[in-house]
Design an enzyme around this catalytic site. Structure first.
Site, PDB file in Angstrom:
ATOM      1  N   ASP A 126      30.478 -26.165  -3.896  1.00  0.00           N
ATOM      2  CA  ASP A 126      31.366 -25.701  -4.984  1.00  0.00           C
ATOM      3  C   ASP A 126      31.991 -24.455  -4.856  1.00  0.00           C
ATOM      4  O   ASP A 126      31.499 -23.506  -4.553  1.00  0.00           O
ATOM      5  CB  ASP A 126      30.169 -25.394  -5.977  1.00  0.00           C
TER       6      ASP A 126
ATOM      7  N   LYS B  79      34.889 -28.634 -12.286  1.00  0.00           N
ATOM      8  CA  LYS B  79      33.614 -28.054 -12.649  1.00  0.00           C
ATOM      9  C   LYS B  79      34.132 -26.841 -13.556  1.00  0.00           C
ATOM     10  O   LYS B  79      34.918 -26.141 -13.145  1.00  0.00           O
ATOM     11  CB  LYS B  79      32.792 -27.564 -11.551  1.00  0.00           C
TER      12      LYS B  79
ATOM     13  N   LYS C 140      32.017 -31.723 -13.944  1.00  0.00           N
ATOM     14  CA  LYS C 140      30.631 -31.199 -13.809  1.00  0.00           C
ATOM     15  C   LYS C 140      30.909 -29.921 -14.951  1.00  0.00           C
ATOM     16  O   LYS C 140      31.183 -28.793 -14.450  1.00  0.00           O
ATOM     17  CB  LYS C 140      30.246 -30.482 -12.157  1.00  0.00           C
TER      18      LYS C 140
END
Ligand SMILES: *[C@@H]1O[C@H](CO)[C@@H](O)[C@H](O)[C@H]1NC(C)=O
Ligand SMILES: *[C@@H]1O[C@H](CO)[C@@H](O)[C@H](O)[C@H]1NC(C)=O
Ligand SMILES: *[C@@H]1O[C@H](CO)[C@@H](O)[C@H](O)[C@H]1NC(C)=O
Length: 320
Positions: free
Chosen positions: A157, A220, A256
Site C-alpha cells: 500500500d 485506496k 479499498k
C-alpha cells in the site's frame, strides 16, 4: 481479466477535461447511505463476505512480533468455528479468512513467519513509502517498497505525494507512481490517495485515474491518519473513476476504503455501494478490500447475535 493498469500515460489528456458534478455526487451518496441496506435473512452471508474482504490491520508505533502473531491467527480464524457451523459455512475449503493482514514494513517478516507456521496463504500487505505522510525522499520510499517485497509482502500500500495532486502535476504524479509500480515488481500495489487532503472531488477523480494509469491494482481512500477518513462522496467518485477506466481500457482495478470503518453496519453499506455502482464482480477480495482494525470484532458480535439471538458477553468473543 483483472488487469494491471494500462501502464501508459497516453490518457493523461483525458484528465484535463474532467469535471465532477459535485451536487449530483452528494445527492447520490446521500441516497446510497440512507437506503436500507441488506435484508435480515441475507445479513449473515453479507457479513461473512465482508470478512473475506478485510485487510486486517495493525499500524501502531508499539506493534510487536506477538501482536502481529495474534493478528495473523485472527486473520486465519476470523469467526469462531461453532458460529460458522451454525451458518453451514465451516467446511468451505480453507474456511473463511480475511483478505489480508496489513502491517508496517518492519513487521512483514513477523507476519510472513506467523502465517507460514499456520500453514496459511493469506496475503501479507504492507504500507510503505513513508506511510502515512509520504514525506521521505523518493529514494528512501522506493527502497522501503523493495525491502518489504524482499521480506515477503505480497501487497504494497503506497501513499501518493498529495502536493502533486493538489497542484495538478499529473504527469509528475504518474511518473512517481510508475516508479513504485516498478519497485513492486509482481506484487499487488494499492495506491492511497489521502483523499482528505486532495482539496476537491475533481482532484480525487483525476488522482484516481492517474493512479490506475500508472499501474495500481487497487486505489485506496485514506491512510486512516488524515483529518478526514473514507466518506461516501469520495468513494463514489473513486468507483466511478474505476468504472470509467474499465470501460476505456478493459482493466479492472480494485477499491479499498479505509479509515474510520468500525461497524458491521458500515461494512454492509460499503458492500452495497460496490454492488450498486460496480456490480457483483467487485464484491470479491480480488477487487474489494476494507481497511480496518476493529471492524472484525463488531461483525463477529453481529454474527453471534444472528446465530444465538442474543448479544455476546465480553468473554464469549475474546478479541485477538
Ligand atoms: C497445509 O495445508 C495443506 C492444504 O490445505 C494440507 O494439505 C497440509 O497437510 C497442511 N500441512 C500442515 C503441516 O498442516
Ligand atoms: C511532493 O511534491 C512537491 C511538489 O512537486 C515537492 O516539492 C515535494 O518535495 C514532494 N515531496 C516529497 C516527499 O518528495
Ligand atoms: C479516522 O479513522 C481512524 C482509524 O479508524 C480513527 O482513529 C480516527 O479517529 C478517524 N478520524 C476521523 C476524523 O474520523
Amino acid at each position: 481479466c483483472i488487469g494491471r493498469g494500462a501502464g501508459t500515460s497516453s490518457y493523461l489528456g483525458w484528465i484535463s477535461r474532467v469535471r465532477v458534478n459535485q451536487p449530483a455526487v452528494l445527492r447520490r451518496a446521500e441516497q446510497l447511505q440512507t437506503r436500507r441496506t441488506v435484508k435480515k435473512d441475507w445479513q449473515a452471508a453479507w457479513l461473512l463476505r465482508a470478512v473475506t474482504c478485510i485487510d486486517l490491520t495493525t499500524l501502531s508505533g508499539d506493534d510487536t512480533p506477538s501482536n502481529v502473531h495474534r493478528l495473523c491467527f485472527k486473520a486465519k480464524h476470523p469467526i469462531r468455528d461453532d458460529l460458522l457451523k451454525c451458518l453451514n459455512m465451516h467446511d468451505k475449503g480453507e474456511g473463511i479468512t480475511t483478505g489480508a493482514v496489513c502491517v508496517y514494513p518492519s513487521r512483514v517478516p513477523d507476519a510472513v513467519k506467523a502465517l507460514k507456521a499456520a500453514n496459511c496463504t493469506i496475503p501479507v500487505a504492507s504500507v510503505a513509502t513513508g506511510f502515512p505522510a509520504g514525506q521521505t525522499p523518493l529514494k528512501t520510499r522506493l527502497e522501503e517498497v523493495r525491502g518489504a517485497v524482499a521480506d515477503g509482502a505480497t501487497e504494497i500500500d503506497i501513499v501518493i505525494n498529495r502536493t502533486l495532486a493538489l497542484t495538478g502535476q499529473w504527469q509528475a504524479l504518474y511518473n512517481e507512481i510508475t516508479q513504485f509500480r516498478e519497485a513492486c515488481g509482481e506484487v499487488h500495489m494499492k495506491t492511497i490517495l489521502g483523499t482528505g487532503e486532495l482539496g476537491s472531488l475533481s482532484n480525487v477523480y483525476k488522482a484516481s485515474l492517474v493512479a490506475m494509469m500508472a499501474g495500481s491494482d487497487f486505489i485506496k481512500t485514506s491512510t486512516g491518519k488524515e483529518g478526514v477518513n473514507a466518506t461516501f462522496p469520495v468513494a463514489l467518485v473513486m468507483v466511478r473513476a474505476i468504472r470509467d477506466y474499465y470501460w476505456k481500457t478493459g482493466s479492472k482495478v480494485g477499491f479499498k476504503p479505509a479509515g474510520g470503518i468500525h461497524t458491521a453496519k458500515d461494512a454492509l453499506a460499503w458492500l452495497s455501494l460496490m454492488k450498486e455502482e460496480l456490480g457483483d464482480e467487485w464484491l470479491k477480495p480480488e477487487l474489494f478490500r476494507l481497511g480496518a482494525s476493529t471492524l472484525l470484532g463488531d461483525i463477529e458480535r453481529q454474527i453471534y447475535h444472528h446465530v444465538t439471538g442474543r448479544y455476546a458477553a465480553h468473554h464469549d468473543l475474546p478479541m485477538a
